[in-house]
Design a protein around this motif. Structure first.
Motif, PDB file in Angstrom:
ATOM      1  N   HIS A 164       0.832  -1.206   0.000  1.00 48.63           N
ATOM      2  CA  HIS A 164       0.000   0.000   0.000  1.00 48.63           C
ATOM      3  C   HIS A 164       0.868   1.259   0.000  1.00 48.63           C
ATOM      4  O   HIS A 164       1.562   1.524   0.985  1.00 48.63           O
ATOM      5  CB  HIS A 164      -0.878  -0.055   1.254  1.00 48.63           C
ATOM      6  N   ARG A 165       0.869   1.979  -1.110  1.00 47.58           N
ATOM      7  CA  ARG A 165       1.734   3.168  -1.311  1.00 47.58           C
ATOM      8  C   ARG A 165       3.206   2.773  -1.164  1.00 47.58           C
ATOM      9  O   ARG A 165       4.020   3.547  -0.657  1.00 47.58           O
ATOM     10  CB  ARG A 165       1.356   4.304  -0.354  1.00 47.58           C
ATOM     11  N   HIS A 185      -1.474  10.289  -2.788  1.00 46.41           N
ATOM     12  CA  HIS A 185      -2.753   9.849  -2.228  1.00 46.41           C
ATOM     13  C   HIS A 185      -3.746  10.980  -1.987  1.00 46.41           C
ATOM     14  O   HIS A 185      -4.871  10.939  -2.454  1.00 46.41           O
ATOM     15  CB  HIS A 185      -2.559   9.082  -0.918  1.00 46.41           C
ATOM     16  N   GLN A 204      -7.972   0.156  -9.895  1.00 47.87           N
ATOM     17  CA  GLN A 204      -8.951   0.168  -8.810  1.00 47.87           C
ATOM     18  C   GLN A 204      -9.528   1.571  -8.693  1.00 47.87           C
ATOM     19  O   GLN A 204      -8.833   2.559  -8.954  1.00 47.87           O
ATOM     20  CB  GLN A 204      -8.251  -0.209  -7.489  1.00 47.87           C
TER      21      GLN A 204
HETATM   22  O1  G3P Z   1      -6.752   1.384  -2.636  1.00 42.26           O
HETATM   23  C1  G3P Z   1      -7.113   0.635  -1.516  1.00 42.26           C
HETATM   24  C2  G3P Z   1      -7.004   1.543  -0.396  1.00 42.26           C
HETATM   25  O2  G3P Z   1      -5.753   2.161  -0.595  1.00 42.26           O
HETATM   26  C3  G3P Z   1      -8.102   2.554  -0.455  1.00 42.26           C
HETATM   27  O3  G3P Z   1      -7.933   3.540   0.449  1.00 42.26           O
HETATM   28  O4  G3P Z   1      -7.495   5.867   0.910  1.00 42.26           O
HETATM   29  O5  G3P Z   1      -5.657   4.213   1.086  1.00 42.26           O
HETATM   30  O6  G3P Z   1      -6.502   4.895  -1.133  1.00 42.26           O
HETATM   31  P1  G3P Z   1      -6.841   4.671   0.311  1.00 42.26           P
END
Ligand code: G3P
Ligand code: CA
Length: 284
Positions: free
Chosen positions: A18-19, A60, A159
């Motif tokens: 994630h990121r 983000h 996504q």
């Molecule tokens: O993309 C899945 C999750 O990352 C969604 O929430 O706010 O972290 O982009 P967010």
């Protein structure tokens, strides 16, 4: 074909950084991507936004303040303006125990820089973030993916929380596998009842096979939150029912090892995590 292989791989468990390795380095920075890539994650997750001069960048928030020394909306700035910002020092200030001098001055990355670095040696899980603030992002993104030959080679998932944005992507290129993001939370008038933020599906207690099928018509999976305010919003039955309707279930954002293990036991198809290292340790 490689694309068929990618779809097949979605049936097994996917580690989604994630990121990047955002628990260890500034989110969406090259350092965070390098680290996650070195761990051998299945996907590098990035949120994609557009600059005022039409460049795609990995960032983000809609605004610059939290993760850079800039101000205002990211899409009001040119790429040159964004490139002058420091998107790393905030991490050192907030996480003194993880601070690293090399993080200071981290640049906001263009998608091209990411592709130029990792190319066909990684898979990318790209989110069209706030598409209403980034008009034209779908077309720009699909053209970039085509130019870098990321689609037929099975390198990319797209996504979004925004169903319309996903459908636009499909109109532009129907081969790209899509993940519908949902966010479940208690109804403000009745906290016994869960609702979905963008209304793509009913809440998990009310969802039917037909609702899952409506998503499966265009997407290969659902990306859902696990917790709201510390309480689970989905159940093992929800996961099973989605899978029976040909939807992979990817859960965000899971950083606690016990929660990871719990969701692994449910048989989810992947987890978004800031700590892919922890998740890899559990899955090995
Ligand atoms: O993309 C899945 C999750 O990352 C969604 O929430 O706010 O972290 O982009 P967010
Ligand atoms: Ca995201």
């Amino acid at each position: 074909t490689p694309l068929e292989q990618q779809l097949k791989d979605l049936e097994s468990f996917q580690v989604i950084a994630h990121r990047g390795a955002s628990g260890h380095a500034p989110e969406s920075s090259m350092a965070a991507l390098e680290l996650a890539h070195a761990w051998g994650v299945d996907y590098l997750e990035l949120d994609i936004q557009m600059t005022s001069d039409g460049e795609l960048v990995a960032f983000h928030d809609d605004t610059l303040e939290r993760t850079s020394n800039g101000e205002g909306h990211i899409n009001d700035h040119t790429l040159a303006e964004l490139k002058d910002l420091d998107a790393g020092s905030w991490f050192n200030e907030e996480n003194p125990e993880l601070a690293d001098d090399t993080f200071a001055g981290a640049e906001i990355l263009t998608l091209e820089e990411v592709f130029n670095r990792f190319g066909q040696d990684a898979r990318y899980y790209l989110e069209t973030k706030s598409p209403e603030l980034n008009p034209g992002v779908e077309e720009a993104l699909v053209r970039r993916l085509e130019a870098y030959d990321m689609i037929d080679t099975g390198r990319v998932l797209i996504q979004s929380f925004d169903q319309e944005s996903l459908l636009k992507i499909h109109d532009l290129n129907a081969s790209i596998p899509l993940i519908q993001l949902v966010w479940y939370y208690p109804d403000e008038n009745n906290d016994e009842r869960l609702v979905e933020w963008t209304g793509v599906t009913p809440g998990p207690d009310e969802i039917t096979d037909a609702d899952f099928q409506a998503v499966a018509d265009y997407a290969v999976g659902l990306g859902t939150n696990y917790l709201y305010d510390g309480e689970p919003v989905i159940t093992e039955d929800f996961v099973e029912q989605a899978q029976e309707n040909n939807l992979a279930v990817h859960v965000y954002t899971v950083n606690d090892a016990d929660e990871m293990q719990h969701l692994l036991d449910w048989g989810v198809n992947g987890l978004f995590t800031d700590y892919a290292d922890r998740l890899i340790e559990l899955t090995e």
